[in-house]
Design a protein around this motif. Structure first.
Motif, PDB file in Angstrom:
ATOM      1  N   UNK A  63       0.869  -1.177   0.000  1.00 27.63           N
ATOM      2  CA  UNK A  63       0.000   0.000   0.000  1.00 27.63           C
ATOM      3  C   UNK A  63       0.904   1.226   0.000  1.00 27.63           C
ATOM      4  N   UNK A  64       0.687   2.099  -0.992  1.00 29.86           N
ATOM      5  CA  UNK A  64       1.534   3.293  -1.111  1.00 29.86           C
ATOM      6  C   UNK A  64       0.705   4.537  -0.800  1.00 29.86           C
ATOM      7  N   UNK A  65       1.279   5.399   0.042  1.00 25.49           N
ATOM      8  CA  UNK A  65       0.635   6.649   0.434  1.00 25.49           C
ATOM      9  C   UNK A  65       1.234   7.778  -0.402  1.00 25.49           C
ATOM     10  N   UNK A  66       0.396   8.569  -1.064  1.00 25.65           N
ATOM     11  CA  UNK A  66       0.850   9.627  -1.961  1.00 25.65           C
ATOM     12  C   UNK A  66       0.810  10.989  -1.273  1.00 25.65           C
ATOM     13  N   UNK A  67       1.563  11.961  -1.786  1.00 27.69           N
ATOM     14  CA  UNK A  67       1.644  13.288  -1.138  1.00 27.69           C
ATOM     15  C   UNK A  67       0.295  13.974  -0.963  1.00 27.69           C
ATOM     16  N   UNK A  68      -0.658  13.702  -1.862  1.00 29.86           N
ATOM     17  CA  UNK A  68      -1.964  14.362  -1.739  1.00 29.86           C
ATOM     18  C   UNK A  68      -2.869  13.682  -0.720  1.00 29.86           C
ATOM     19  N   UNK A  69      -2.356  12.665  -0.015  1.00 32.04           N
ATOM     20  CA  UNK A  69      -3.144  11.983   1.007  1.00 32.04           C
ATOM     21  C   UNK A  69      -3.865  10.755   0.509  1.00 32.04           C
ATOM     22  N   UNK A  70      -3.901  10.547  -0.809  1.00 32.86           N
ATOM     23  CA  UNK A  70      -4.557   9.365  -1.349  1.00 32.86           C
ATOM     24  C   UNK A  70      -3.655   8.141  -1.192  1.00 32.86           C
TER      25      UNK A  70
ATOM     26  N   UNK B  83       0.961 -10.496   8.145  1.00 30.09           N
ATOM     27  CA  UNK B  83       2.067  -9.708   8.688  1.00 30.09           C
ATOM     28  C   UNK B  83       2.156  -8.414   7.898  1.00 30.09           C
ATOM     29  N   UNK B  84       2.209  -7.287   8.590  1.00 30.33           N
ATOM     30  CA  UNK B  84       2.279  -5.973   7.934  1.00 30.33           C
ATOM     31  C   UNK B  84       3.446  -5.172   8.495  1.00 30.33           C
ATOM     32  N   UNK B  85       4.149  -4.465   7.595  1.00 30.10           N
ATOM     33  CA  UNK B  85       5.277  -3.612   7.979  1.00 30.10           C
ATOM     34  C   UNK B  85       5.080  -2.243   7.339  1.00 30.10           C
ATOM     35  N   UNK B  86       5.082  -1.185   8.151  1.00 29.57           N
ATOM     36  CA  UNK B  86       4.930   0.175   7.646  1.00 29.57           C
ATOM     37  C   UNK B  86       6.258   0.922   7.750  1.00 29.57           C
ATOM     38  N   UNK B  87       6.624   1.580   6.657  1.00 28.72           N
ATOM     39  CA  UNK B  87       7.784   2.478   6.667  1.00 28.72           C
ATOM     40  C   UNK B  87       7.255   3.844   7.081  1.00 28.72           C
ATOM     41  N   UNK B  88       7.499   4.214   8.338  1.00 31.95           N
ATOM     42  CA  UNK B  88       6.882   5.410   8.903  1.00 31.95           C
ATOM     43  C   UNK B  88       7.426   6.675   8.263  1.00 31.95           C
ATOM     44  N   UNK B  89       6.537   7.647   8.085  1.00 28.28           N
ATOM     45  CA  UNK B  89       6.970   8.949   7.582  1.00 28.28           C
ATOM     46  C   UNK B  89       7.920   9.606   8.564  1.00 28.28           C
ATOM     47  N   UNK B  90       7.619   9.472   9.848  1.00 28.02           N
ATOM     48  CA  UNK B  90       8.481   9.976  10.912  1.00 28.02           C
ATOM     49  C   UNK B  90       8.494   8.939  12.027  1.00 28.02           C
ATOM     50  N   UNK B  91       9.560   8.876  12.793  1.00 26.13           N
ATOM     51  CA  UNK B  91       9.581   7.931  13.922  1.00 26.13           C
ATOM     52  C   UNK B  91       8.424   8.211  14.877  1.00 26.13           C
ATOM     53  N   UNK B  92       7.818   7.152  15.366  1.00 21.63           N
ATOM     54  CA  UNK B  92       6.702   7.319  16.298  1.00 21.63           C
ATOM     55  C   UNK B  92       7.214   7.344  17.731  1.00 21.63           C
TER      56      UNK B  92
ATOM     57  N   UNK C 142      -8.301   3.372   6.151  1.00 20.47           N
ATOM     58  CA  UNK C 142      -8.164   4.749   6.646  1.00 20.47           C
ATOM     59  C   UNK C 142      -6.716   5.170   6.791  1.00 20.47           C
ATOM     60  N   UNK C 143      -5.853   4.207   7.064  1.00 18.27           N
ATOM     61  CA  UNK C 143      -4.435   4.524   7.216  1.00 18.27           C
ATOM     62  C   UNK C 143      -3.619   3.287   6.866  1.00 18.27           C
ATOM     63  N   UNK C 144      -2.295   3.488   6.822  1.00 18.67           N
ATOM     64  CA  UNK C 144      -1.408   2.369   6.547  1.00 18.67           C
ATOM     65  C   UNK C 144      -0.875   1.729   7.805  1.00 18.67           C
ATOM     66  N   UNK C 145      -1.501   1.992   8.954  1.00 23.78           N
ATOM     67  CA  UNK C 145      -1.029   1.407  10.199  1.00 23.78           C
ATOM     68  C   UNK C 145      -1.070  -0.117  10.114  1.00 23.78           C
TER      69      UNK C 145
ATOM     70  N   UNK D  82       9.112   3.232   0.241  1.00 22.78           N
ATOM     71  CA  UNK D  82       9.369   4.586   0.715  1.00 22.78           C
ATOM     72  C   UNK D  82       8.574   4.879   1.994  1.00 22.78           C
ATOM     73  N   UNK D  83       8.938   5.935   2.710  1.00 24.57           N
ATOM     74  CA  UNK D  83       8.153   6.337   3.886  1.00 24.57           C
ATOM     75  C   UNK D  83       6.684   6.545   3.524  1.00 24.57           C
ATOM     76  N   UNK D  84       5.804   5.978   4.324  1.00 23.82           N
ATOM     77  CA  UNK D  84       4.364   6.031   4.056  1.00 23.82           C
ATOM     78  C   UNK D  84       3.835   4.756   3.448  1.00 23.82           C
ATOM     79  N   UNK D  85       4.736   3.884   2.934  1.00 25.22           N
ATOM     80  CA  UNK D  85       4.326   2.620   2.331  1.00 25.22           C
ATOM     81  C   UNK D  85       4.157   1.543   3.407  1.00 25.22           C
TER      82      UNK D  85
END
Length: 708
Positions: free
Chosen positions: A477-484, A573-582, A547-550, A512-515
């Motif tokens: 799942x890829x998160x794009x800059x426009x939020x989609x 099993x799911x792994x998220x590359x966080x945009x920022x460290x949580x 709703x999110x990539x969590x 990438x971060x957000x994926x």
């Protein structure tokens, strides 16, 4: 009749005195009978006078049809049965009173038959609209009526006595008993049996209180429902609120479970010695019956706040209900024993904790198939490699038995050992292929079927390298800059399953971060009478629309994406590359009544320090209070509260150990209330769910952080 079993008190008998005269009896005695064929009461034939005394003193609906005109005389019960025809019906010919019904088959003709032929007649389960309002609305009451000729002291037939018993409620209860049996046939656990039993008994017997108890080690555990208690759909998904009870408890449902002897009180204080609140103190009549089972002891109790005569028919219905509950409870106890052993074996071979990394968030979920009674071969793992990268794996060993689980453990351990020596995915799977082939030769079977996907996540370079041996394709799942967000399967050659000469090929894709990467077993997407392609299409759409990539939320989305039950195990099993460290924090919650309050204060202070928006803090505190209260009520053990805050969302989880202990220094009724149920969490959070763990369960929720 009042009775006693064990230590349950018996109320003293009422003092003797004259029986009260009903309002209808007074009206009958004051009626001007001199103007009717019966004549004045002082001239009534002695046999007729004695019959009238019986009619007026009886609680059962009775009526006398006197003379050729069938003049009516009746009691209180019959007046209630005929509704607004009373009191004008007294002393009038029945043909006039029931002019709209008299010529209906089964009404006037049976009275005529008993009078003319001198024959008694019993009408079973006849439908009769005796009240004009009921007739107008089309509703019918069901009756059993007996008609007997009445003779005077000379032996001459002078009328007909009708005794009527309305059996509408009994008929409905018998139908409800059939529905109850069908509902119990679909139960698997004692929690399921309790939910169905309480709902049925409260409704079918129109009771004020229902209690169900079963043995639990040296003591007992009980669960009850009270009339008017509101439970929303989310509450119903949780286990019932079992209350630990001492082995020598004086509660009637425990006494009857210990002794095997039914217990009935018509009017008294049956719960005086065991009442836990005002609801119990108000109960005046109670029936408690033991469960008939060879593997479980228990009881079912039904109570009312008013005096209640337990008729033979009602006792028989209660006994039949208890018999059904006993059979269902026995099946559930056997299932839970087998299921618990299988699942403990299964989960003991899975990682108890997943790595905690600053830029990679990881979650996993395992659910047994429909049977749930045998260990399966699905497995997952995530571990840090010597290079600092993250190794992730998800596989499936064919079979649903102890041997499949044992092989799964061998494959998982071997994979980790190979990866720590050489983390290249193709090299790892090649080594595993040789191992599985060797195991097949060693055991003399060619039916060892293993699929697996293994990947290495390089957060620094923002990429994943994957290899597959006959496993369903990974999903990103890829998160794009426009939020989609979009989701797509990784184009990865599946290759042959392990043990069949697997020649794995690798694919490296951006991460990438957000994926978020999602690995899953075929139980997620395969359904009977549905193509695999259709299941994969549904999964990719559900993940993209999440709703999110969590990772935890995506695991829940994935396991529930494809409709219908699966007979296979499910692992995700799911792994998220966080945009920022949580940021994360945790608190150990003791099994004490004050724990929810302490958690609320801790959570409020922590989120305020993290500068979380006030609205999110309020919602999170309310939801967490609900979860911690439920953890105490259901598990009765200490729990761990964890919070994880990223720029996009707040994740809160409450994990218990799953055992049913005793809450320290308090009974469950003294704990904080259940609030507004888990419906509150559904309203205030963006996602929530329950995850089984090795030693218990985890309930979690996620709230998205508003932008800006």
């Amino acid at each position: 009749m009042p009775g006693t079993v064990g230590r349950v008190p018996t109320p003293p008998p009422a003092a003797p005195g004259p029986a009260p005269v009903s309002q209808v009896a007074a009206t009958v005695l004051a009626h001007p009978w001199a103007g009717t064929p019966l004549g004045p009461p002082q001239r009534w034939d002695p046999a007729v006078r004695a019959l009238v005394d019986v009619i007026l003193s009886s609680p059962v609906p009775m009526a006398l049809y006197y003379g050729d005109e069938f003049v009516l005389l009746y009691n209180q019960g019959y007046s209630e049965l005929i509704g607004d025809r009373h009191p004008d019906a007294l002393g009038r010919p029945a043909g006039e009173v029931f002019a709209d019904l008299w010529h209906t088959p089964g009404v006037g003709d049976v009275i005529e038959r008993a009078y003319r032929r001198g024959e008694s007649f019993l009408q079973r389960e006849s439908m009769l609209p005796v009240d004009r309002h009921l007739a107008a609305t089309g509703d019918h009451a069901v009756f059993t009526r007996g008609h007997s000729p009445v003779r005077d002291s000379t032996g001459r037939i002078v009328g007909v006595l009708t005794v009527a018993a309305q059996t509408t409620q009994l008929t409905q209860q018998l139908q409800s008993l059939s529905d109850f049996a069908a509902a119990l046939s679909g139960t698997l656990t004692l929690d399921d049996v309790a939910r169905v039993t309480l709902r049925y008994a409260l409704h079918s017997f129109d009771a004020d209180r229902v209690t169900f108890a079963v043995d639990d080690g040296p003591g007992w555990r009980m669960v009850r429902r009270i009339r008017g208690e509101l439970l929303d759909e989310a509450d119903e998904r949780l286990p019932p609120l079992w209350r630990p009870t001492a082995a020598d408890s004086p509660a009637p449902v425990v006494v009857t479970a210990r002794s095997g002897v039914p217990y009935f009180v018509g009017d008294g204080e049956p719960l005086r010695a065991s009442a836990i609140d005002r609801h119990d103190q108000k109960i005046r009549s109670l029936a408690a019956l033991p469960l008939r089972s060879s593997v479980i002891r228990g009881g079912l109790a039904v109570g009312y706040r008013t005096p209640h005569g337990w008729s033979a028919a009602e006792r028989a219905l209660l006994a039949a209900s208890a018999e059904l509950v006993g059979q269902a409870a026995e099946r559930a106890r056997r299932f839970e024993t087998q299921h618990g052993t299988a699942q403990l074996l299964q989960r003991s071979m899975l990682p108890e904790r997943l790595p905690a990394l600053p830029r990679l968030r990881i979650a996993a979920r395992y659910d047994p198939g429909v049977d749930g009674n045998a260990a399966g071969g699905d497995f997952y793992d995530a571990f840090v490699l010597p290079t600092g990268d993250l190794g992730v794996v998800l596989g499936d060993v064919a079979g649903h038995d102890v041997q499949a689980a044992a092989r799964m453990g061998q494959v998982r351990a071997a994979l980790r050992a190979l990866a720590l020596a050489d983390p290249r995915p193709d090299a790892v799977l090649t080594g595993l292929d040789r191992l599985v082939a060797s195991l097949g030769t060693e055991t003399g079977t060619q039916e060892l079927f293993v699929t697996v996907v293994f990947g290495v996540v390089d957060a620094d370079r923002g990429e994943i390298t994957l290899a597959s041996a006959g496993h369903p394709p990974p999903l990103i799942r890829r998160c794009h800059p426009d939020g989609s967000a979009t989701a797509a399967f990784v184009e990865l050659p599946a290759g042959a399953p392990l043990g069949l000469g697997c020649r794995p090929r690798t694919a490296t894709v951006p991460f990438r971060p957000g994926d978020t990467l999602l690995l899953y077993s075929d139980g997620v997407v395969e359904r009977r009478r549905q193509s695999l392609t259709a299941g994969l299409d549904v999964l990719v759409t559900a993940v993209a629309d999440a709703a999110s990539g969590d990772p935890r939320a995506l695991c829940a989305v994935a396991t529930g994406a494809v409709a219908g039950a699966t007979e296979d195990d499910v692992a995700v099993l799911a792994v998220e590359h966080a945009l920022k460290p949580s940021r994360s924090a945790s608190m150990e919650m003791p099994a004490e009544p004050t724990a929810p309050s302490r958690v609320r204060h801790w959570l409020t202070a922590q989120l305020t320090d993290w500068r979380v928006p006030e609205g999110v803090i309020g919602a999170a505190v309310l939801c967490t209070s609900e979860l911690t209260t439920n953890a105490l009520l259901h598990a009765g053990t200490a729990a761990r509260v964890e919070i994880d805050l990223s720029p996009e969302r707040l994740l809160v989880s409450v994990a218990d150990s799953g055992t049913r202990g005793t809450v320290t220094r308090a009974q469950t009724d003294t704990l904080s209330s259940r609030g507004r149920g888990l419906g509150l969490i559904e309203q205030l959070s963006d996602a929530w769910g329950t995850d089984p763990t090795v030693r218990g369960s985890t309930v979690w929720f996620e709230i998205l952080i508003p932008a800006g």
